[in-house]
Design a protein around this motif. Structure first.
Motif, mmCIF file in Angstrom:
data_model
loop_
_atom_site.group_PDB
_atom_site.id
_atom_site.type_symbol
_atom_site.label_atom_id
_atom_site.label_comp_id
_atom_site.label_asym_id
_atom_site.label_seq_id
_atom_site.Cartn_x
_atom_site.Cartn_y
_atom_site.Cartn_z
ATOM 1 N N ARG A 92 0.830 -1.199 0.000
ATOM 2 C CA ARG A 92 0.000 0.000 0.000
ATOM 3 C C ARG A 92 0.874 1.262 0.000
ATOM 4 O O ARG A 92 1.694 1.450 0.906
ATOM 5 C CB ARG A 92 -0.836 -0.033 1.274
ATOM 6 N N ASN B 85 -1.673 1.816 16.577
ATOM 7 C CA ASN B 85 -1.790 2.580 15.331
ATOM 8 C C ASN B 85 -3.196 2.310 14.813
ATOM 9 O O ASN B 85 -3.450 1.329 14.118
ATOM 10 C CB ASN B 85 -0.741 2.154 14.307
ATOM 11 N N ALA C 294 -6.708 5.050 10.005
ATOM 12 C CA ALA C 294 -7.730 6.064 9.697
ATOM 13 C C ALA C 294 -8.704 6.288 10.853
ATOM 14 O O ALA C 294 -9.237 7.395 11.011
ATOM 15 C CB ALA C 294 -8.484 5.658 8.438
ATOM 16 N N HIS D 267 -8.571 9.317 13.290
ATOM 17 C CA HIS D 267 -9.119 10.635 12.960
ATOM 18 C C HIS D 267 -10.639 10.680 12.997
ATOM 19 O O HIS D 267 -11.235 11.719 12.731
ATOM 20 C CB HIS D 267 -8.637 11.044 11.553
ATOM 21 N N HIS E 163 2.212 6.412 14.499
ATOM 22 C CA HIS E 163 1.940 6.482 13.066
ATOM 23 C C HIS E 163 3.249 6.319 12.316
ATOM 24 O O HIS E 163 4.293 6.829 12.753
ATOM 25 C CB HIS E 163 1.302 7.823 12.685
ATOM 26 N N ILE E 164 3.156 5.641 11.197
ATOM 27 C CA ILE E 164 4.327 5.431 10.352
ATOM 28 C C ILE E 164 4.701 6.754 9.676
ATOM 29 O O ILE E 164 5.863 7.168 9.675
ATOM 30 C CB ILE E 164 4.008 4.341 9.300
ATOM 31 N N SER E 165 3.692 7.409 9.107
ATOM 32 C CA SER E 165 3.925 8.693 8.441
ATOM 33 C C SER E 165 3.798 9.825 9.458
ATOM 34 O O SER E 165 3.265 9.628 10.558
ATOM 35 C CB SER E 165 2.903 8.878 7.314
ATOM 36 N N ARG F 204 -5.981 14.560 8.895
ATOM 37 C CA ARG F 204 -5.100 13.646 9.651
ATOM 38 C C ARG F 204 -4.476 14.334 10.869
ATOM 39 O O ARG F 204 -3.755 13.717 11.638
ATOM 40 C CB ARG F 204 -3.991 13.091 8.748
HETATM 41 C C1 DQA Z 1 -1.309 6.090 9.568
HETATM 42 C C2 DQA Z 1 -1.746 7.509 9.210
HETATM 43 C C3 DQA Z 1 -3.248 7.582 9.009
HETATM 44 O O1 DQA Z 1 -3.635 8.902 8.691
HETATM 45 C C4 DQA Z 1 -3.662 6.663 7.872
HETATM 46 O O2 DQA Z 1 -5.059 6.679 7.727
HETATM 47 C C5 DQA Z 1 -3.131 5.291 8.019
HETATM 48 C C6 DQA Z 1 -1.801 5.084 8.544
HETATM 49 C C7 DQA Z 1 0.216 5.957 9.675
HETATM 50 O O3 DQA Z 1 0.663 4.992 10.279
HETATM 51 O O4 DQA Z 1 0.947 6.797 9.143
HETATM 52 O O5 DQA Z 1 -3.773 4.336 7.589
HETATM 53 O O6 DQA Z 1 -1.858 5.773 10.846
#
Ligand code: DQA
Length: 138
Positions: free
Chosen positions: A17, A71, A74, A77, A97-99, A108
């Motif tokens: 993904r 984690n 989505a 939020h 969160h990874i990002s 977000r």
């Molecule tokens: C996430 C960030 C969220 O906004 C997103 O919906 C994800 C992954 C992350 O790990 O960066 O699915 O939680």
């Protein structure tokens, strides 16, 4: 020390993904590396795409584990229910969160979990999980 990683929706697709955002590694491979790195702790893993299953898991582990690394993806939020579950349990939760969610779309930037979490780690790739485990150990 008993810790659990709980991953929310679409994180089962890690590696496939949007790899430019979430990286090329699958979570299963990464989780095996984590178990080797932290061999002295009991580390469990749960993933679900279903909000109620995440809430059920928080209830199940939230009174007998030492820490939860969450984690909620989505649901972070959107989910008042997961936020309330985090508030209602005793085990401390670290939101990861990874990002870096704060450098992305404004929707977000909202978290229904952060206010009831011990802390938030965001933007370090899969290392966000490693940092959360280390913080529980110290
Ligand atoms: C996430 C960030 C969220 O906004 C997103 O919906 C994800 C992954 C992350 O790990 O960066 O699915 O939680």
């Amino acid at each position: 020390m008993k810790l659990i990683i709980i991953n929310g929706p679409n994180l089962s697709l890690l590696g496939k993904r949007e790899p430019e955002i979430y990286g090329a590694n699958s979570f299963d491979t990464f989780f095996k590396e984590l178990q080797q790195k932290f061999e002295n702790i009991e580390l469990a893993y749960f993933q679900s795409n279903i909000e109620g299953e995440i809430i059920d898991k928080l209830h199940e582990v939230g009174f007998n584990y030492d820490g939860i690394i969450l984690n909620a993806a989505a649901y972070t939020h959107t989910s008042v229910g997961i936020g309330d579950a985090v508030k209602g349990i005793e085990t401390p939760v670290i939101e990861v969160h990874i990002s870096n969610v704060h450098s992305r779309e404004t929707f977000r930037h909202v978290s229904y979990i952060a206010g009831n979490a011990k802390g938030v780690i965001s933007g370090f790739g899969l290392q966000s999980y490693t940092l959360a485990i280390q913080s529980f150990l110290e």
